[in-house]
Design an enzyme around this catalytic site. Structure first.
Site, PDB file in Angstrom:
ATOM      1  N   GLU A 133       0.834  -1.203   0.000  1.00  0.00           N
ATOM      2  CA  GLU A 133       0.000   0.000   0.000  1.00  0.00           C
ATOM      3  C   GLU A 133       0.869   1.254   0.000  1.00  0.00           C
ATOM      4  O   GLU A 133       2.005   1.231   0.475  1.00  0.00           O
ATOM      5  CB  GLU A 133      -0.878   0.022   1.265  1.00  0.00           C
ATOM      6  N   ASP A 134       0.316   2.336  -0.520  1.00  0.00           N
ATOM      7  CA  ASP A 134       1.023   3.613  -0.471  1.00  0.00           C
ATOM      8  C   ASP A 134       0.916   4.246   0.915  1.00  0.00           C
ATOM      9  O   ASP A 134       1.892   4.666   1.503  1.00  0.00           O
ATOM     10  CB  ASP A 134       0.526   4.582  -1.557  1.00  0.00           C
ATOM     11  N   ASP A 137      -4.568   5.371   6.043  1.00  0.00           N
ATOM     12  CA  ASP A 137      -5.167   6.573   6.608  1.00  0.00           C
ATOM     13  C   ASP A 137      -6.219   6.109   7.631  1.00  0.00           C
ATOM     14  O   ASP A 137      -5.849   5.766   8.755  1.00  0.00           O
ATOM     15  CB  ASP A 137      -5.771   7.359   5.434  1.00  0.00           C
ATOM     16  N   PHE A 187      -1.992  16.043   4.450  1.00  0.00           N
ATOM     17  CA  PHE A 187      -2.173  15.424   3.140  1.00  0.00           C
ATOM     18  C   PHE A 187      -0.860  15.445   2.361  1.00  0.00           C
ATOM     19  O   PHE A 187      -0.217  16.491   2.238  1.00  0.00           O
ATOM     20  CB  PHE A 187      -3.264  16.150   2.352  1.00  0.00           C
ATOM     21  N   ARG A 200       1.483  12.484  -8.952  1.00  0.00           N
ATOM     22  CA  ARG A 200       2.046  11.153  -8.685  1.00  0.00           C
ATOM     23  C   ARG A 200       3.504  11.087  -9.107  1.00  0.00           C
ATOM     24  O   ARG A 200       4.292  10.337  -8.556  1.00  0.00           O
ATOM     25  CB  ARG A 200       1.266  10.077  -9.460  1.00  0.00           C
TER      26      ARG A 200
END
Ligand code: IMP
Ligand code: MG
Length: 213
Positions: A133-134, A137, A187, A200
């Site tokens: 996963e990036d 959250d 964020f 990205r």
């Protein structure tokens, strides 16, 4: 997608161009020497450099290599945010490996995959599955995904994330095995992570500092 326009109004070289042409102009000037210029236009500050990221990814790769020595692993890249992390990590895992890609929607029921997701191409039964996963959250995505994949009888199911925002967690059933960096509740974009599908391609992780609307 027009929130960046006011920032560009002040740049005479691009102010008169259409939004599309401004994008093309910025991209054409996005080279190694001036790569910070691109993000300055958007007020993005560097938080983790490419060097820091790759150093940490190498450490995780070595840990995974050690843990599964004598076995093979099955990497699952969660599209799209994890593609940069997955490829860098995969190169640093010295084991027989299969890679597959999956996309997940933010909505839907707990254990069924819904129509808008791209599922895996092959069975994971008996495999040492590592979900890549990036960022974690709320944890909702991985909570759903790990339940879904566990039902397919892998030999083992491991979660590996580049970034973790533990302050934001709303679930308690996600056990993360490998974390690149624990980050504050802000964020982030870059290195695969997007804001509204953009940024990205930044080679670092950055905070979006300006107002986003
Ligand atoms: P979760 O289900 O709330 O854990 O959300 C995880 C997903 O939300 C990630 O895979 C990202 O796509 C997205 N996300 C969460 N925080 C950020 C961020 O700071 N930047 C970019 N995407 C984020
Ligand atoms: Mg996203």
């Amino acid at each position: 997608n027009h929130w960046c326009m006011p920032l560009l109004d002040t740049d005479p070289a691009v102010a008169h161009l259409s939004h599309h042409r401004q994008e093309k102009y910025l991209r054409s000037h996005f080279t190694e020497e001036n790569k910070m210029d691109f993000s300055k236009k958007y007020d993005i500050s560097v938080y983790l450099t490419e060097e820091q990221l790759n150093k940490r990814i190498a450490e995780i790769g070595a840990q995974i290599t050690e843990k599964y020595r004598g076995q093979s692993v099955y990497l699952i890249c969660i599209l799209k945010g994890s593609i940069f992390f997955t490829t860098e990590l995969a190169k640093r895992i010295d084991l027989p490996m299969t890679m597959d890609f999956m996309s997940v929607s933010s909505y839907g029921s707990g254990t069924e995959s819904s129509g808008d997701v791209k599922d895996l191409e092959h069975s994971i039964e008996g495999e040492n599955v590592i979900i890549i996963e990036d960022i974690i959250d709320s944890g909702n995505t991985l909570s759903r995904l790990s339940k879904l994949l566990a039902k397919r009888n892998p030999k083992s199911l491991t979660i590996c994330t580049l970034l973790d925002k533990p302050e934001r967690r709303v679930v308690d059933d996600v056990n993360v095995d490998y974390v690149g960096f624990v980050i504050p509740d802000k964020f982030v974009v870059g290195y695969g992570l997007d804001y509204d599908q953009r940024f990205r391609n930044l080679p670092y992780i950055g905070f979006v500092e300006g107002e986003i609307k």
